[in-house]
Design a protein around this motif. Structure first.
Motif, PDB file in Angstrom:
ATOM      1  N   ALA A   1      -6.800   8.360   1.406  1.00  0.00           N
ATOM      2  CA  ALA A   1      -7.603   8.863   2.521  1.00  0.00           C
ATOM      3  C   ALA A   1      -7.153  10.230   3.013  1.00  0.00           C
ATOM      4  O   ALA A   1      -7.974  11.045   3.441  1.00  0.00           O
ATOM      5  CB  ALA A   1      -7.589   7.853   3.662  1.00  0.00           C
TER       6      ALA A   1
ATOM      7  N   VAL B   1       0.839   5.036   0.559  1.00  0.00           N
ATOM      8  CA  VAL B   1      -0.001   6.048   1.202  1.00  0.00           C
ATOM      9  C   VAL B   1       0.335   7.411   0.611  1.00  0.00           C
ATOM     10  O   VAL B   1       1.471   7.858   0.709  1.00  0.00           O
ATOM     11  CB  VAL B   1       0.214   6.051   2.726  1.00  0.00           C
TER      12      VAL B   1
ATOM     13  N   ARG C   1      -7.785   3.548  -3.337  1.00  0.00           N
ATOM     14  CA  ARG C   1      -8.793   3.309  -2.301  1.00  0.00           C
ATOM     15  C   ARG C   1      -8.901   4.517  -1.382  1.00  0.00           C
ATOM     16  O   ARG C   1      -7.986   5.320  -1.279  1.00  0.00           O
ATOM     17  CB  ARG C   1      -8.491   2.050  -1.514  1.00  0.00           C
ATOM     18  N   ASN C   2     -10.042   4.614  -0.740  1.00  0.00           N
ATOM     19  CA  ASN C   2     -10.334   5.640   0.271  1.00  0.00           C
ATOM     20  C   ASN C   2     -10.332   7.061  -0.269  1.00  0.00           C
ATOM     21  O   ASN C   2      -9.978   7.999   0.444  1.00  0.00           O
ATOM     22  CB  ASN C   2      -9.362   5.533   1.456  1.00  0.00           C
TER      23      ASN C   2
ATOM     24  N   CYS D   1      -3.044   2.274  -3.749  1.00  0.00           N
ATOM     25  CA  CYS D   1      -2.729   3.653  -3.356  1.00  0.00           C
ATOM     26  C   CYS D   1      -3.835   4.136  -2.437  1.00  0.00           C
ATOM     27  O   CYS D   1      -5.007   4.213  -2.832  1.00  0.00           O
ATOM     28  CB  CYS D   1      -2.634   4.555  -4.578  1.00  0.00           C
ATOM     29  N   ASP D   2      -3.469   4.439  -1.210  1.00  0.00           N
ATOM     30  CA  ASP D   2      -4.430   4.915  -0.215  1.00  0.00           C
ATOM     31  C   ASP D   2      -4.520   6.435  -0.307  1.00  0.00           C
ATOM     32  O   ASP D   2      -3.547   7.142  -0.059  1.00  0.00           O
ATOM     33  CB  ASP D   2      -3.990   4.485   1.181  1.00  0.00           C
TER      34      ASP D   2
ATOM     35  N   VAL E   1       0.847  -1.188   0.000  1.00  0.00           N
ATOM     36  CA  VAL E   1       0.000   0.000   0.000  1.00  0.00           C
ATOM     37  C   VAL E   1       0.883   1.239   0.000  1.00  0.00           C
ATOM     38  O   VAL E   1       1.703   1.423   0.896  1.00  0.00           O
ATOM     39  CB  VAL E   1      -0.936   0.010   1.229  1.00  0.00           C
TER      40      VAL E   1
END
Length: 102
Positions: free
Chosen positions: A54, A21, A84-85, A51-52, A19
């Protein structure tokens, strides 16, 4: 953005993808470093990277550039990337730009 702020969550590649970030705020100047880090993950044997997004609570063109370039980097490396996120604002801006996450 300082190098230390881009994180990669440790994972077992046999079980799940690494992941990447994406930190906030992200600027246009940060995008090459993010892409370099993604290329490094593929170079280390990852076939897919998550790839986060958030932390990207502010939807702006730099965030759109980051997502677009990360996708292009993955494609050129022959890997897959999953975003994601992503917040609602970023998703809407990506849709407007024709770069939806679907």
């Amino acid at each position: 953005m300082r190098r230390g702020l881009i994180g990669v969550e440790a994972t077992d590649p046999a079980e799940q993808p690494p992941v990447l970030v994406v930190p906030a705020p992200v600027t246009f100047a940060d995008v090459p470093l993010l892409c370099e880090r993604l290329r490094g993950l593929y170079g280390a044997g990852a076939r897919e990277v998550v790839c986060d997004l958030a932390a990207l609570t502010r939807a702006d063109l730099a965030a759109v550039e980051a997502v677009a370039r990360l996708r292009l980097t993955a494609r050129r490396a022959g890997g897959r990337v999953q975003m994601r996120n992503a917040g609602a604002g970023l998703v809407a801006l990506l849709e407007l730009a024709g770069l939806g996450l679907d």
